[in-house]
Design an enzyme around this catalytic site. Structure first.
Site, PDB file in Angstrom:
ATOM      1  N   ASN A 110      -2.898  13.111  -2.849  1.00  0.00           N
ATOM      2  CA  ASN A 110      -4.080  13.597  -3.566  1.00  0.00           C
ATOM      3  C   ASN A 110      -4.514  14.974  -3.073  1.00  0.00           C
ATOM      4  O   ASN A 110      -4.867  15.854  -3.868  1.00  0.00           O
ATOM      5  CB  ASN A 110      -5.233  12.604  -3.407  1.00  0.00           C
ATOM      6  CG  ASN A 110      -5.145  11.435  -4.380  1.00  0.00           C
ATOM      7  OD1 ASN A 110      -4.578  11.567  -5.465  1.00  0.00           O
ATOM      8  ND2 ASN A 110      -5.706  10.296  -4.001  1.00  0.00           N
ATOM      9  N   ASP A 156       0.853  -1.179   0.000  1.00  0.00           N
ATOM     10  CA  ASP A 156       0.000   0.000   0.000  1.00  0.00           C
ATOM     11  C   ASP A 156       0.896   1.238   0.000  1.00  0.00           C
ATOM     12  O   ASP A 156       1.877   1.309   0.754  1.00  0.00           O
ATOM     13  CB  ASP A 156      -0.885  -0.028   1.260  1.00  0.00           C
ATOM     14  CG  ASP A 156      -1.858   1.138   1.310  1.00  0.00           C
ATOM     15  OD1 ASP A 156      -3.016   0.943   0.923  1.00  0.00           O
ATOM     16  OD2 ASP A 156      -1.444   2.237   1.752  1.00  0.00           O
ATOM     17  N   ASP A 194      -2.947  10.019  -9.762  1.00  0.00           N
ATOM     18  CA  ASP A 194      -3.049   8.983 -10.809  1.00  0.00           C
ATOM     19  C   ASP A 194      -1.691   8.732 -11.461  1.00  0.00           C
ATOM     20  O   ASP A 194      -1.343   7.586 -11.775  1.00  0.00           O
ATOM     21  CB  ASP A 194      -4.062   9.412 -11.875  1.00  0.00           C
ATOM     22  CG  ASP A 194      -5.497   9.369 -11.370  1.00  0.00           C
ATOM     23  OD1 ASP A 194      -5.727   8.761 -10.308  1.00  0.00           O
ATOM     24  OD2 ASP A 194      -6.388   9.944 -12.039  1.00  0.00           O
ATOM     25  N   GLU A 230      -4.979   2.675  -3.737  1.00  0.00           N
ATOM     26  CA  GLU A 230      -3.524   2.702  -3.780  1.00  0.00           C
ATOM     27  C   GLU A 230      -2.912   1.380  -3.306  1.00  0.00           C
ATOM     28  O   GLU A 230      -1.726   1.302  -2.977  1.00  0.00           O
ATOM     29  CB  GLU A 230      -2.990   3.849  -2.914  1.00  0.00           C
ATOM     30  CG  GLU A 230      -3.213   3.697  -1.423  1.00  0.00           C
ATOM     31  CD  GLU A 230      -4.565   4.209  -0.935  1.00  0.00           C
ATOM     32  OE1 GLU A 230      -4.690   4.493   0.262  1.00  0.00           O
ATOM     33  OE2 GLU A 230      -5.503   4.334  -1.757  1.00  0.00           O
TER      34      GLU A 230
END
Length: 367
Positions: free
Chosen positions: A247, A239, A256, A282
């Site tokens: 973000n 992760d 992204d 993620e």
């Protein structure tokens, strides 16, 4: 027995074995007929069948010993059969044309039946793009001498044998060619459908952002892996650390880009037999085939170091936390994922940017 990985090749191989076997059997039956039943056999009738039978028997042995030589066996068999029919197809009409005491209807061997088998049999082995041209060339080269002779000798054409020859070599073969053309068109359409199906399957199995496998496909791969308990494999669940902050700070478009960049980096480090899956958001899952748990841990360490040591231009240094486990006899998808997720959670709790091996094996952590 599955000879080839490609089902189409397996089917073609089996068809070729059957055709070669039947050809040998037919040759063994025809050869004595010319010797003992035909009152006045021609040299062609006495020599050609046993020669073809011998060649086809040798090709059949080669085919059974080395299935990968199927294409070469077909090519040699086709040229042998084509030549064996081409010579009498031209010899007997020319002989009848230049020797008034000989009639073609009395001397021509039964080439029409062999021509039908020769041309229609091509649909199994010749590429659809070429089969019509090759079949047409074989038809014209073998049938045209007899057809031209019969047209120019109406007295022979009007006999039962003459009409039978003309219809067999002319109209009947025209129908045969139409069927071959239809087959070629059908194969083109089937190939298009096969490509479309492959594209749809690829779209349904791939994550639209990163291009790697999506979770639905990953679950199917895990299920198939667990069906073979004798197979060794490691599972890595990782992760991206603090991805929400990326973000929030840089925007989802940059987030992204991070997912895409890390996916490509991981793919570059994994082997072709390993599988990388975007498990959600993620979170990623790696199936490392054919390795022990300790080896899977080593792979996870390589991935962790590669991510942490190579900053991404838009955001700088990015790290990830890893949980690693191994495949066990009797595992379910839920059980193996639970162990990997527990190890991943432990890595997060221990300070992130580390690999922890499932504690039921042995404890390993990296800082």
């Amino acid at each position: 027995m599955k000879i080839f990985l490609d089902p189409d090749k397996t089917l073609s191989y089996k068809a070729l074995v059957l055709i070669m076997s039947l050809s040998v059997l037919a040759g063994l039956m025809i050869t004595p007929l010319h010797f003992f039943i035909d009152p006045n056999p021609s040299p062609f009738s006495l020599l050609v069948p046993p020669i073809i039978t011998t060649i086809f028997f040798a090709l059949l042995i080669q085919l059974l010993r080395k299935p990968e030589s199927a294409l070469l066996v077909f090519q040699i068999g086709f040229l042998t059969l084509w030549t064996a029919n081409l010579v009498p197809a031209w010899f007997f009409p020319l002989e009848a044309a230049y020797r008034p005491n000989i009639q073609l209807i009395d001397t021509l061997p039964p080439i029409a039946s062999v021509l039908f088998v020769l041309t229609f049999g091509m649909v199994i082995f010749v590429h659809p793009d070429k089969v019509v041209k090759v079949a047409f060339a074989a038809w014209i080269s073998i049938a045209s001498p007899s057809l031209l002779y019969l047209i120019t000798h109406p007295t022979e054409l009007e006999t039962s044998r003459g009409l039978d020859l003309f219809i067999s070599l002319g109209p009947a073969m025209t129908v045969n060619m139409a069927m071959i053309f239809f087959y070629s068109c059908l194969q083109h359409r089937l190939q298009e459908l096969k490509i479309e199906r492959s594209q749809f399957k690829n779209l349904s199995e791939r994550d639209h952002l990163t291009g790697i496998y999506n979770r639905a496909a990953g679950e199917k791969i895990l299920q198939s892996l667990l069906i073979s308990p004798q197979k060794q494999a490691g599972l890595i669940l990782f992760d991206i650390d603090c991805f929400k902050a990326i973000n929030d700070t840089y925007g989802h478009a940059v987030g992204d880009q991070v997912l895409q960049e890390l996916s490509q980096r991981c793919l570059s480090r994994l082997r072709s037999e390993d599988v990388l899956i975007r498990w959600g958001g993620e979170e990623f899952l790696v199936i490392v085939n054919g390795v022990s748990v300790d080896e899977a841990y080593f792979v996870a360490e390589q991935l962790r170091g590669m991510i942490a040591q190579h900053p991404i231009e838009a955001v700088g240094t990015v790290t990830a936390s890893f949980g690693t486990t191994g495949l066990r006899l009797g595992d379910s998808v839920e059980e193996i994922l639970h162990r990997a997720d527990t190890a991943l959670y432990a890595a997060k709790q221990a300070g992130r940017n580390r690999v922890i091996l499932d504690g039921t094996y042995s404890f390993k952590a990296s800082a």
